[in-house]
Design a protein around this motif. Structure first.
Motif, PDB file in Angstrom:
ATOM      1  N   ASP A 139     -27.302   1.342  10.676  1.00 43.25           N
ATOM      2  CA  ASP A 139     -28.472   0.925  11.961  1.00 43.25           C
ATOM      3  C   ASP A 139     -28.875  -0.318  11.807  1.00 43.25           C
ATOM      4  N   GLN A 140     -27.986  -1.370  11.893  1.00 40.92           N
ATOM      5  CA  GLN A 140     -28.351  -2.907  11.948  1.00 40.92           C
ATOM      6  C   GLN A 140     -29.493  -3.129  12.956  1.00 40.92           C
ATOM      7  N   VAL A 141     -29.173  -2.765  14.161  1.00 37.94           N
ATOM      8  CA  VAL A 141     -30.218  -3.163  15.173  1.00 37.94           C
ATOM      9  C   VAL A 141     -30.917  -1.791  15.741  1.00 37.94           C
ATOM     10  N   VAL A 142     -32.138  -1.974  15.453  1.00 40.16           N
ATOM     11  CA  VAL A 142     -33.003  -0.599  15.767  1.00 40.16           C
ATOM     12  C   VAL A 142     -34.030  -0.999  16.831  1.00 40.16           C
ATOM     13  N   VAL A 143     -33.919  -0.583  18.217  1.00 36.42           N
ATOM     14  CA  VAL A 143     -34.904  -0.904  19.255  1.00 36.42           C
ATOM     15  C   VAL A 143     -35.956   0.383  19.307  1.00 36.42           C
TER      16      VAL A 143
ATOM     17  N   MET B  79     -34.924  -2.861  28.773  1.00 40.37           N
ATOM     18  CA  MET B  79     -33.886  -1.736  28.639  1.00 40.37           C
ATOM     19  C   MET B  79     -32.575  -2.150  28.678  1.00 40.37           C
ATOM     20  N   GLY B  80     -31.959  -3.089  29.455  1.00 43.33           N
ATOM     21  CA  GLY B  80     -30.764  -3.549  29.369  1.00 43.33           C
ATOM     22  C   GLY B  80     -30.214  -4.309  27.985  1.00 43.33           C
ATOM     23  N   PHE B  81     -31.301  -4.994  27.526  1.00 40.74           N
ATOM     24  CA  PHE B  81     -31.006  -5.436  26.234  1.00 40.74           C
ATOM     25  C   PHE B  81     -30.924  -4.180  25.119  1.00 40.74           C
ATOM     26  N   ALA B  82     -31.885  -3.109  25.167  1.00 43.59           N
ATOM     27  CA  ALA B  82     -31.769  -2.041  24.386  1.00 43.59           C
ATOM     28  C   ALA B  82     -30.495  -1.404  24.300  1.00 43.59           C
ATOM     29  N   ARG B  83     -29.992  -1.279  25.424  1.00 44.40           N
ATOM     30  CA  ARG B  83     -28.743  -0.575  25.862  1.00 44.40           C
ATOM     31  C   ARG B  83     -27.487  -1.379  25.127  1.00 44.40           C
TER      32      ARG B  83
ATOM     33  N   VAL C 127     -31.670   3.779  19.079  1.00 43.34           N
ATOM     34  CA  VAL C 127     -32.878   3.561  19.788  1.00 43.34           C
ATOM     35  C   VAL C 127     -34.038   4.731  19.524  1.00 43.34           C
ATOM     36  N   VAL C 128     -35.227   4.063  19.168  1.00 41.71           N
ATOM     37  CA  VAL C 128     -36.168   5.152  18.961  1.00 41.71           C
ATOM     38  C   VAL C 128     -37.072   5.074  20.195  1.00 41.71           C
TER      39      VAL C 128
END
Lengths: 245, 244
Positions: free
Chosen positions: B29-33, B198-202, B208-209
């Motif tokens: 989980d390198q990038v957690v949003v 949300m676009g960035f998160a996706r 995603v939390v």
């Protein structure tokens, strides 16, 4: 247009009033020769005021900083103690503090230096005001700056040194400069314990000659020469520490 | 690096900011949003993960070792991370260069020359070299945020924690800063980020939390959370924010 005309009118009134006062003062029938023999005394008094004010200024900054640290320490007892001190000093007349300081406290501990006691009492008095100025300056720094410093990993001491104090100094300067000027003028009250300062010398010259204006008018120039550089220095430092917009 | 939270809770006075948060973030989980409605607990969770706050209940651990709780240990823990705030929080009395150099010298004990060189290297990567001598008030919001990002990552932090880094920016600046963060994600930087983008998160998140009312409503791979949300709250939230 009406606003501008009104503004000119007010300025003109102020200028006219100033000129009137100046004319009244200048056109008085003076007898400067009456106080000529007291020139040396006045100069020595001025130098004493300069020296004691400088010493009191430095000491008051130190005591004021300690009081601020005590208030912000987070320790309930020290915070309360500092608060009581500050309110007590600010709420009572300097004249009585000087009398109590010299005739009761200094007497009780066997300290006989009028000048020394005068400097300490004046410092303790001014420190109470400075402590509040310092505290307000430090508390005006936004929480976001503290948070940012914590996030970076600064210790509390580093946060004060690198983040809070440099920003607070700019906000503190105008009020502190005003307090320093007050301190210099307040030193004139040390006549009650017979410190041979500037005002005391003027009082003596007046008592001996009855030339009241001739004895007291030099005080205007003498005190202004001491307070004006503080105002200039404060403005210079404000410009130097300026960082917004 | 594995991070585990078990039944974590946090209160501010009478307000419960986080309640019973249990999540496990693995090495992958390198990038957690962190996403969810405002006041849902995203910033609080980020602050707990970054050591800016301590939990009132439950346990947080990194690689099996419990998070520190005393101030000296927490300070050491914070020094390993990089933090970026919504309102930039640069030091206004210092130039952009000094904002980056000061922590390197005073916190990470770098030589001043090495710190200068590192600061120039990072800001060049962010296209901000021409602005190094400027103070924050002389820069736009986007420029300030890029300098703040440079400051947060100049010491090569183990984890970069970004708290709504683009919320205070206009759309153009927002895109510039998100591009930079995306670059960092691609370069392998471990990032935990709270955002309303949300676009960035996706696009960028490994995990995603979704937080709402201080609770974790859903936690999983970005694709699963966005395309097949299990929770009704998440579904409603996403349908609202993705509508326009």
């Amino acid at each position: 247009m009406w606003k501008s005309a009104f503004s000119y009118f007010i300025s003109l009134c102020l200028l006219a009033s100033f000129c009137f006062v100046l004319w009244v003062v200048v056109s008085h029938d003076y007898h400067w020769e009456a106080i000529t023999p007291y020139r040396a005394n006045l100069l020595s008094g001025w130098l004493t005021t300069l020296w004691l004010s400088t010493a009191a200024l430095v000491l008051s900054i130190i005591i004021g900083a300690l009081l601020t640290a005590g208030q912000l320490s987070g320790q309930r007892a020290s915070s309360l103690l500092c608060r009581i001190y500050i309110e007590g000093i600010r709420g009572t007349p300097l004249l009585t503090q000087i009398l109590i300081g010299y005739y009761l406290v200094a007497n009780a501990v066997g300290w006989d230096s009028r000048l020394g006691v005068g400097i300490v009492v004046l410092s303790c008095f001014s420190a109470a005001y400075l402590a509040e100025i310092f505290r307000a300056g430090i508390e005006s720094i936004p929480q976001s700056q503290w948070l940012s410093a914590r996030a970076i990993g600064f210790s509390e001491a580093q946060t004060y040194r690198f983040v809070v104090i440099p920003q607070a100094v700019r906000r503190i300067l105008p009020a502190a400069a005003g307090q320093f000027a007050n301190l210099i003028k307040d030193s004139s009250l040390l006549f009650v314990i017979s410190v041979q300062e500037f005002t005391m010398q003027a009082r003596e010259a007046n008592a001996n000659t009855y030339a009241t204006f001739e004895a007291y008018l030099p005080l205007i120039l003498g005190y202004f020469i001491l307070t004006f550089p503080i105002s200039l220095l404060s403005r210079h430092l404000e410009d130097r520490f300026h960082y917004e917009d | 690096m594995r991070t585990d939270l078990e039944h974590v809770g946090k209160r501010y006075g009478d307000t419960r900011a986080l309640a019973d948060v249990t999540i496990s973030l693995s090495e992958e989980d390198q990038v957690v949003v962190l996403i969810g409605p405002s006041g849902g607990g995203k910033s609080t969770l980020l602050r707990l993960l970054g050591g800016l706050e301590t939990a009132d209940e439950g346990a947080l651990s990194r690689n099996g070792i419990e998070f520190p709780r005393t101030e000296p240990e927490l300070r050491e823990f914070r020094r390993q991370n990089g933090f970026l705030f919504q309102a930039f929080n640069l030091f206004p009395h210092l130039s952009a260069l000094e904002n980056i150099v000061l922590p390197l010298v005073e916190v990470h004990h770098w030589e001043r020359n090495a710190a200068h060189a590192r600061a120039e290297e990072v800001v060049e990567r962010f296209g901000m070299k021409a602005h190094l001598s400027k103070r924050p008030a002389e820069m736009s919001g986007g420029q300030q945020q890029r300098i703040a990002l440079a400051r947060a990552m100049a010491h090569s932090p183990a984890t970069l924690l970004l708290d709504e880094p683009t919320s205070a920016l206009d759309p153009e600046m927002k895109a510039e800063v998100l591009d930079l963060i995306e670059d960092l994600c691609r370069s392998g930087q471990r990032i935990v980020l709270s955002t309303h983008e949300m676009g960035f998160a996706r696009q960028c998140a490994d995990t995603v939390v979704f937080l709402s009312g201080g609770r974790v409503e859903e936690c999983g791979p970005a694709k699963d959370v966005f395309d097949h949300p299990c929770s009704e709250t998440v579904r409603q939230f996403l349908s609202k924010v993705m509508k326009w």
